[in-house]
Motif scaffolding. Structure first.
Motif, PDB file in Angstrom:
ATOM      1  N   THR A 174     -40.791 -38.365   1.038  1.00 20.33           N
ATOM      2  CA  THR A 174     -39.683 -38.794   1.878  1.00 20.33           C
ATOM      3  C   THR A 174     -38.497 -37.849   1.744  1.00 20.33           C
ATOM      4  OG1 THR A 174     -38.250 -40.687   2.408  1.00 20.33           O
ATOM      5  CG2 THR A 174     -38.680 -40.259   0.087  1.00 20.33           C
ATOM      6  N   GLU A 175     -37.610 -37.922   2.703  1.00 24.61           N
ATOM      7  CA  GLU A 175     -36.352 -37.182   2.637  1.00 24.61           C
ATOM      8  C   GLU A 175     -35.293 -38.064   1.973  1.00 24.61           C
ATOM      9  OE1 GLU A 175     -35.698 -34.157   3.507  1.00 24.61           O
ATOM     10  OE2 GLU A 175     -37.289 -33.530   4.897  1.00 24.61           O
ATOM     11  N   PHE A 176     -34.664 -37.515   0.945  1.00 20.74           N
ATOM     12  CA  PHE A 176     -33.493 -38.181   0.368  1.00 20.74           C
ATOM     13  C   PHE A 176     -32.288 -37.660   1.138  1.00 20.74           C
ATOM     14  CE2 PHE A 176     -29.849 -38.306  -2.465  1.00 20.74           C
ATOM     15  CZ  PHE A 176     -29.896 -39.617  -2.915  1.00 20.74           C
ATOM     16  N   GLU A 177     -31.655 -38.542   1.890  1.00 25.09           N
ATOM     17  CA  GLU A 177     -30.553 -38.121   2.744  1.00 25.09           C
ATOM     18  C   GLU A 177     -29.283 -37.900   1.933  1.00 25.09           C
ATOM     19  OE1 GLU A 177     -30.120 -40.902   5.899  1.00 25.09           O
ATOM     20  OE2 GLU A 177     -32.128 -40.536   6.715  1.00 25.09           O
ATOM     21  N   THR A 178     -28.474 -36.953   2.415  1.00 23.82           N
ATOM     22  CA  THR A 178     -27.235 -36.642   1.711  1.00 23.82           C
ATOM     23  C   THR A 178     -26.355 -37.882   1.596  1.00 23.82           C
ATOM     24  OG1 THR A 178     -25.322 -35.154   1.651  1.00 23.82           O
ATOM     25  CG2 THR A 178     -26.026 -35.960   3.821  1.00 23.82           C
ATOM     26  N   ALA A 224     -25.826 -50.261  -3.257  1.00 18.81           N
ATOM     27  CA  ALA A 224     -26.707 -49.559  -4.188  1.00 18.81           C
ATOM     28  C   ALA A 224     -25.890 -48.843  -5.258  1.00 18.81           C
ATOM     29  CB  ALA A 224     -27.575 -48.557  -3.426  1.00 18.81           C
ATOM     30  N   CYS A 225     -26.576 -48.424  -6.288  1.00 17.19           N
ATOM     31  CA  CYS A 225     -25.980 -47.674  -7.386  1.00 17.19           C
ATOM     32  C   CYS A 225     -26.865 -46.457  -7.649  1.00 17.19           C
ATOM     33  CB  CYS A 225     -25.881 -48.553  -8.622  1.00 17.19           C
ATOM     34  SG  CYS A 225     -25.210 -47.735 -10.056  1.00 17.19           S
ATOM     35  N   TYR A 226     -26.256 -45.301  -7.884  1.00 19.17           N
ATOM     36  CA  TYR A 226     -26.995 -44.048  -8.025  1.00 19.17           C
ATOM     37  C   TYR A 226     -26.768 -43.449  -9.417  1.00 19.17           C
ATOM     38  CZ  TYR A 226     -27.315 -44.109  -2.904  1.00 19.17           C
ATOM     39  OH  TYR A 226     -27.562 -44.455  -1.592  1.00 19.17           O
ATOM     40  N   VAL A 227     -27.850 -42.896  -9.964  1.00 19.99           N
ATOM     41  CA  VAL A 227     -27.744 -42.116 -11.195  1.00 19.99           C
ATOM     42  C   VAL A 227     -28.431 -40.780 -10.928  1.00 19.99           C
ATOM     43  CG1 VAL A 227     -28.053 -42.069 -13.689  1.00 19.99           C
ATOM     44  CG2 VAL A 227     -27.948 -44.271 -12.505  1.00 19.99           C
ATOM     45  N   VAL A 278     -33.256 -38.495  -9.116  1.00 17.03           N
ATOM     46  CA  VAL A 278     -32.248 -39.391  -8.561  1.00 17.03           C
ATOM     47  C   VAL A 278     -32.787 -40.812  -8.703  1.00 17.03           C
ATOM     48  CG1 VAL A 278     -30.946 -40.094  -6.525  1.00 17.03           C
ATOM     49  CG2 VAL A 278     -31.475 -37.669  -6.891  1.00 17.03           C
ATOM     50  N   GLN A 279     -32.004 -41.669  -9.311  1.00 18.66           N
ATOM     51  CA  GLN A 279     -32.379 -43.068  -9.510  1.00 18.66           C
ATOM     52  C   GLN A 279     -31.464 -43.927  -8.640  1.00 18.66           C
ATOM     53  OE1 GLN A 279     -31.585 -44.485 -13.465  1.00 18.66           O
ATOM     54  NE2 GLN A 279     -33.068 -46.137 -13.350  1.00 18.66           N
ATOM     55  N   VAL A 280     -32.059 -44.752  -7.778  1.00 11.95           N
ATOM     56  CA  VAL A 280     -31.264 -45.575  -6.869  1.00 11.95           C
ATOM     57  C   VAL A 280     -31.594 -47.043  -7.108  1.00 11.95           C
ATOM     58  CG1 VAL A 280     -30.608 -46.030  -4.483  1.00 11.95           C
ATOM     59  CG2 VAL A 280     -31.317 -43.717  -5.154  1.00 11.95           C
ATOM     60  N   PHE A 281     -30.641 -47.780  -7.671  1.00 13.03           N
ATOM     61  CA  PHE A 281     -30.809 -49.210  -7.902  1.00 13.03           C
ATOM     62  C   PHE A 281     -30.518 -49.975  -6.623  1.00 13.03           C
ATOM     63  CE2 PHE A 281     -29.992 -47.652 -12.176  1.00 13.03           C
ATOM     64  CZ  PHE A 281     -30.890 -48.391 -12.937  1.00 13.03           C
ATOM     65  N   ASP A 282     -31.281 -51.032  -6.380  1.00 14.53           N
ATOM     66  CA  ASP A 282     -31.051 -51.869  -5.199  1.00 14.53           C
ATOM     67  C   ASP A 282     -29.696 -52.552  -5.250  1.00 14.53           C
ATOM     68  OD1 ASP A 282     -33.636 -51.220  -4.538  1.00 14.53           O
ATOM     69  OD2 ASP A 282     -34.500 -53.107  -5.257  1.00 14.53           O
ATOM     70  N   ASP A 283     -29.315 -52.998  -6.442  1.00 12.21           N
ATOM     71  CA  ASP A 283     -28.111 -53.821  -6.605  1.00 12.21           C
ATOM     72  C   ASP A 283     -27.251 -53.242  -7.713  1.00 12.21           C
ATOM     73  OD1 ASP A 283     -26.173 -55.729  -6.995  1.00 12.21           O
ATOM     74  OD2 ASP A 283     -27.563 -57.395  -7.339  1.00 12.21           O
ATOM     75  N   VAL A 284     -26.046 -52.833  -7.385  1.00 14.04           N
ATOM     76  CA  VAL A 284     -25.157 -52.220  -8.362  1.00 14.04           C
ATOM     77  C   VAL A 284     -24.847 -53.156  -9.525  1.00 14.04           C
ATOM     78  CG1 VAL A 284     -23.052 -52.960  -7.197  1.00 14.04           C
ATOM     79  CG2 VAL A 284     -23.022 -50.875  -8.589  1.00 14.04           C
ATOM     80  N   GLY A 314     -35.015 -53.822  -9.596  1.00 15.35           N
ATOM     81  CA  GLY A 314     -35.836 -52.781  -9.014  1.00 15.35           C
ATOM     82  C   GLY A 314     -35.039 -51.538  -8.649  1.00 15.35           C
ATOM     83  N   TYR A 315     -35.710 -50.392  -8.701  1.00 14.54           N
ATOM     84  CA  TYR A 315     -35.069 -49.139  -8.315  1.00 14.54           C
ATOM     85  C   TYR A 315     -36.112 -48.126  -7.869  1.00 14.54           C
ATOM     86  CZ  TYR A 315     -36.364 -47.794 -13.107  1.00 14.54           C
ATOM     87  OH  TYR A 315     -37.056 -47.556 -14.267  1.00 14.54           O
ATOM     88  N   ASP A 316     -35.652 -47.127  -7.123  1.00 17.07           N
ATOM     89  CA  ASP A 316     -36.495 -46.014  -6.692  1.00 17.07           C
ATOM     90  C   ASP A 316     -36.147 -44.776  -7.505  1.00 17.07           C
ATOM     91  OD1 ASP A 316     -37.929 -47.301  -4.574  1.00 17.07           O
ATOM     92  OD2 ASP A 316     -36.119 -47.166  -3.341  1.00 17.07           O
ATOM     93  N   ILE A 317     -37.165 -43.991  -7.818  1.00 21.20           N
ATOM     94  CA  ILE A 317     -36.979 -42.690  -8.444  1.00 21.20           C
ATOM     95  C   ILE A 317     -37.364 -41.622  -7.430  1.00 21.20           C
ATOM     96  CG2 ILE A 317     -37.862 -41.085 -10.190  1.00 21.20           C
ATOM     97  CD1 ILE A 317     -36.048 -43.060 -11.402  1.00 21.20           C
ATOM     98  N   TYR A 318     -36.458 -40.674  -7.181  1.00 19.63           N
ATOM     99  CA  TYR A 318     -36.706 -39.555  -6.282  1.00 19.63           C
ATOM    100  C   TYR A 318     -36.821 -38.283  -7.112  1.00 19.63           C
ATOM    101  CZ  TYR A 318     -35.141 -42.666  -2.518  1.00 19.63           C
ATOM    102  OH  TYR A 318     -34.998 -43.701  -1.635  1.00 19.63           O
ATOM    103  N   ALA A 319     -37.949 -37.583  -7.007  1.00 19.86           N
ATOM    104  CA  ALA A 319     -38.162 -36.331  -7.727  1.00 19.86           C
ATOM    105  C   ALA A 319     -38.335 -35.205  -6.713  1.00 19.86           C
ATOM    106  CB  ALA A 319     -39.407 -36.425  -8.615  1.00 19.86           C
TER     107      ALA A 319
END
Length: 289
Positions: free
Chosen positions: A137-141, A180-183, A261-267, A273-278
């Motif tokens: 997938t594309e991780f959008e800016t 969302a919350c990003y790391v 990039v780690q994106v949590f559903d709920d800050v 749950g969360y997604d990991i983008y590599a």
């Protein structure tokens, strides 16, 4: 079939029978599934082979037996199915970097680890291989406001340091704020154990603090994995999942300052749950992904 329940029962069965012979046939039979499928399932969900897992748990069990001084090293080797004391000693030194005799004399101290939890994530079958579910997938800016800091993985307290910085940001968010919350994890330099970490939220949430700053995360082509729980506690499983993904998909890692990039559903729920983008290279076949 609930794969998590199957695996959790298998791990408890293994732990209760470390002093008994534990073959693939026996463990799979206790789980009521074929040994061929169990072998693939175990590797996919635990990030290691059944043999390596049993070996690690037996060595872990030996720590308490050694430090209690109730058994000789020969007795421990026999009780935990190592066959000989020399086999036990070699395996122990490979695992812990020290001889069991040094632990017995009190010169070293090791901590007995509990049965590991089963990491929650979706899995799928690809040509007979059971792997963690993923998609390209594309991780959008995105523009983030947050707090940035560095951690060193050599420092045993790095997990607590990341959580403490995260809490600093969360303490300044109103409970009614949703989103969302990003790391963002970035390597400081090649082959370094130091990482830059940015813990942030979308800029429109407007956090006004002098030590926070705003950054634009660029678009990235990524492999996306879905997990639940704490990323800091699933590092080894994530490494294995990613390596298996690269092998099966024949993808390559992208040269990027951003590692993950780690994106949590709920800050407000960093245990959810969360997604990991590599980041990975976009091949011609992925041009329309």
């Amino acid at each position: 079939m609930d794969h998590y329940e199957v695996m959790e029962r298998a791990l408890l069965h293994i732990e209760d029978n470390l002093q008994q012979p534990l073959s693939l046939d026996a463990v799979a039979a206790n789980s009521n599934i074929s040994k061929y499928y169990f072998h693939r399932l175990f590797s996919a969900m635990m990030g290691c082979s059944l043999h390596d897992y049993i070996l690690a748990r037996r060595l872990n069990a030996s720590i308490h037996m050694i430090q209690s001084n109730e058994y000789s090293l020969t007795d421990i080797a026999y009780r935990l199915n190592f066959g000989t004391q020399s086999s036990f000693t070699r395996a122990f030194k490979r695992q812990y970097g020290t001889a069991p005799s040094a632990l017995k004399k009190g010169g070293k101290s090791l901590v007995h680890k509990p049965v590991p939890s089963v990491v929650r994530r979706s899995i799928k079958n690809i040509n007979g291989d059971v792997v963690t579910d993923f998609n390209l997938t594309e991780f959008e800016t995105v523009r983030l406001s947050g707090i940035a800091f560095e951690v060193d993985l050599k420092n045993a307290a790095y997990k607590a340091e990341i959580r403490a910085h995260a809490q600093m940001l969360l303490d300044r968010l109103d409970e009614t704020v949703a989103g969302a919350c990003y790391v963002i994890y970035s390597n400081c330099q090649p082959d370094s154990t130091r990482f830059k970490v940015l813990f942030g939220v979308p800029h429109h949430l407007q956090i006004e603090e002098p030590f926070y700053f705003t950054v634009d995360v660029p678009p990235l082509f990524c492999a996306r994995f879905r997990y639940s729980g704490d990323l800091l506690d699933i590092g080894d499983v994530l490494k294995t999942d990613y390596a298996r993904f690269l092998k099966i998909s024949r993808q390559e890692t992208e040269e990027s300052d951003i590692e993950l990039v780690q994106v949590f559903d709920d800050v407000h729920n960093l245990e959810g749950g969360y997604d990991i983008y590599a980041p990975i290279k976009k091949l011609p076949i992925d041009a329309n992904a």
